[in-house]
Scaffold this active site. Structure first.
Site, PDB file in Angstrom:
ATOM      1  CE1 TYR A  94       8.688  -5.399   2.243  1.00 53.11           C
ATOM      2  CE2 TYR A  94       9.740  -3.776   0.823  1.00 53.11           C
ATOM      3  CZ  TYR A  94       8.705  -4.142   1.663  1.00 53.11           C
ATOM      4  OH  TYR A  94       7.694  -3.262   1.910  1.00 53.11           O
TER       5      TYR A  94
ATOM      6  CE1 TYR B 282       7.455  -3.836   7.594  1.00 53.69           C
ATOM      7  CE2 TYR B 282       6.566  -2.095   6.208  1.00 53.69           C
ATOM      8  CZ  TYR B 282       6.960  -3.417   6.386  1.00 53.69           C
ATOM      9  OH  TYR B 282       6.853  -4.298   5.350  1.00 53.69           O
TER      10      TYR B 282
ATOM     11  CG  ASP C 166      11.720  -4.839  -6.573  1.00 48.63           C
ATOM     12  OD1 ASP C 166      11.867  -3.616  -6.782  1.00 48.63           O
ATOM     13  OD2 ASP C 166      11.123  -5.293  -5.574  1.00 48.63           O
TER      14      ASP C 166
ATOM     15  CE  LYS D 201      11.812   2.042  -0.814  1.00 46.23           C
ATOM     16  NZ  LYS D 201      11.724   0.579  -0.916  1.00 46.23           N
TER      17      LYS D 201
HETATM   18  C1  LIG Z   1      10.549  -0.312  -0.837  1.00 43.97           C
HETATM   19  C2  LIG Z   1      10.583  -1.434  -1.811  1.00 43.97           C
HETATM   20  C3  LIG Z   1       9.408  -1.884  -2.434  1.00 43.97           C
HETATM   21  C4  LIG Z   1       8.060  -1.339  -2.084  1.00 43.97           C
HETATM   22  O1  LIG Z   1       7.938   0.002  -2.409  1.00 43.97           O
HETATM   23  P1  LIG Z   1       6.785   0.874  -1.712  1.00 43.97           P
HETATM   24  O2  LIG Z   1       6.872   2.184  -2.421  1.00 43.97           O
HETATM   25  O3  LIG Z   1       7.154   0.961  -0.269  1.00 43.97           O
HETATM   26  O4  LIG Z   1       5.508   0.168  -1.944  1.00 43.97           O
HETATM   27  C5  LIG Z   1       9.520  -2.879  -3.374  1.00 43.97           C
HETATM   28  N1  LIG Z   1      10.700  -3.425  -3.690  1.00 43.97           N
HETATM   29  C6  LIG Z   1      11.846  -3.016  -3.116  1.00 43.97           C
HETATM   30  C7  LIG Z   1      13.131  -3.641  -3.534  1.00 43.97           C
HETATM   31  C8  LIG Z   1      11.826  -2.012  -2.147  1.00 43.97           C
HETATM   32  O5  LIG Z   1      12.963  -1.635  -1.555  1.00 43.97           O
END
Ligand SMILES: *Cc1c(COP(=O)(O)O)cnc(C)c1O
Length: 427
Positions: free
Chosen positions: A140, A12, A242, A271
């Site tokens: 996202y 990025y 997600d 995360k």
């Molecule tokens: C960061 C993120 C992803 C992608 O995760 P990576 O470990 O960076 O591949 C997917 N969905 C959401 C909501 C995110 O914040």
């Protein structure tokens, strides 16, 4: 400063215009120490993962012990205690309808797995026409092609549009303190979704529940998720949360599904999963989904896997991280602290609008002459000013957000609000 002739191509980052990266030699709690002796307060948990702070002793201890025991093993045909225990423990914290745990390595792959599970669920079940996904404006979900496809309204991927598969994108009813339009926005979104679902060709609906992260910490109400879950049930489509960013306490509850009292069919987590220590992710699914793959027919299996799937080191740190969350649920109190300082330092500030808080996250928009969004020119200016003052804050366009590790003290949190106030006053 690192040498500008470093061979590293950074994520990025427009390499031509970006400032050289800062060289971090140590992390401790909320602090990052640079090679020039400066200390920076990590107000965004290093891209949203460091929930207990940096170099947590309990996690380091676990890592050391596990590395001496078993560092990695093939995950097809073999298993190990850290993965078995983590899977079981995770399931005790989510709605009981979620019973299966599929491991992968990062948020994007957790989402890819979710999409493939949902798609093949209908395929195996003899309804292959159910192949489309509904996703949300601003959503996202990661940087792999499938995750990009359901996040295609992100501002970064214009060049890739022809490569991405089609989805139906609906509005996200983003709201903030004092928003009088919220109910109208929610009904507009729900009407659109209901209209689409009536076509009968959807596999699932994918949403970042309660907070869209990368879109600029856009928040929706739990009521919206409840109505959405109701619609998904009514039309029999899979609801996919997600929770890669919202998981592990970020929303003030352990998971956004708990905070909103909704039970999706699939949840993606990553995360905070390993306490910010190692890359790890899971995709959780219901028995009904699992059953659709369970067969004497080999072609009905889920043919997905990664070399490091279920890495023992990562799983072991995940277990310790969950224990820490249970022992010290600081994430539950942070909303009150954010609220107090937001009111004291920033509420009513002439340069700010759309103040909002959800759990451990606070966000607001800076009013500028430019258009709102990621490429707003204020972002690099603010970032540099915060850094100069000793704070790692990376605005998403003109959105300033705070997402500190849960070990931050109230005094430290107050110091962030004070510096934001000061920098806005000087703008
Ligand atoms: C960061 C993120 C992803 C992608 O995760 P990576 O470990 O960076 O591949 C997917 N969905 C959401 C909501 C995110 O914040």
């Amino acid at each position: 400063m690192l040498n500008s002739d470093s061979p590293i191509w950074r994520p990025y980052t427009q390499m031509k215009t970006a400032a050289p990266p800062l060289n971090v030699i140590k992390g401790e709690g909320i602090w990052l120490e640079l090679d020039d002796g400066r200390r920076i307060m990590d107000c965004i948990s290093s891209w949203w993962v460091t929930i207990h702070g940096h170099a947590h002793p309990a996690i380091a201890q676990t890592l050391y012990r596990q590395a001496q025991q078993l560092e990695q093993v093939i995950f097809a045909g073999f298993t190990h205690e850290p993965a078995e225990q983590l899977a079981r423990k995770l399931l005790t914290h989510v709605p009981a309808s979620l019973t299966r745990v599929f491991f992968s390595d990062n948020g994007s792959t957790a989402v890819e797995v979710a999409l493939k599970m949902a798609y093949q669920y209908w395929h195996n079940g003899g309804e292959p026409q159910r192949s489309r996904f509904i996703s949300f404006e601003g959503g996202y979900h990661g940087d792999t092609i499938g995750a990009m496809s359901i996040g295609k309204s992100s501002p970064w991927w214009q060049a890739f549009q022809p490569l991405l598969f089609e989805t139906d994108v609906v509005p996200f009813p983003a709201t903030f303190d004092g928003d009088e339009q919220v109910e109208a926005k929610e009904s507009e979104a729900l009407d659109k979704i209901e209209f689409l679902l009536n076509q009968g060709h959807h596999a699932g609906i994918v949403i970042e529940p309660l907070i869209q992260g990368a879109a600029g910490m856009r928040m929706c109400r739990p009521q919206f998720l409840q109505a959405l879950a109701q619609l998904a049930r009514q039309f029999g489509v899979l609801l996919i949360y997600d929770e890669v960013m919202t998981g592990f306490g970020r929303t003030g509850s352990l998971f956004a599904c708990l905070k909103s009292a909704t039970a999706p069919d699939i949840i993606c987590l990553s995360k905070g999963l390993s306490g910010g220590c190692l890359p790890l992710s899971v995709t959780l699914a219901t028995d009904a989904i699992y059953e659709a793959f369970y067969s004497n027919d080999a072609t009905k299996a889920l043919y997905h896997g990664h070399t490091y799937t279920g890495n023992p080191l990562a799983c072991a740190t995940g277990l310790t991280s969950l224990e820490l969350l249970q022992q010290q649920p600081h994430f539950q109190d942070m909303e009150n602290h954010h609220r107090r300082y937001l009111v004291q330092y920033l509420q009513g500030h002439p340069k700010l609008e759309h103040l909002r808080i959800c759990g451990t996250i606070a966000a607001m928009e800076v009013k500028t002459d430019g258009t709102d969004g990621y490429f707003n020119a204020i972002a690099p200016i603010l970032k540099a000013k915060f850094l100069e003052a000793g704070f790692l804050i990376r605005p998403l366009g003109n959105t300033i957000y705070l997402m500190p590790p849960y070990c931050i003290t109230t005094d430290e949190l107050e110091s962030i609000y004070r510096v934001i106030r000061q920098i806005l006053d000087e703008l």
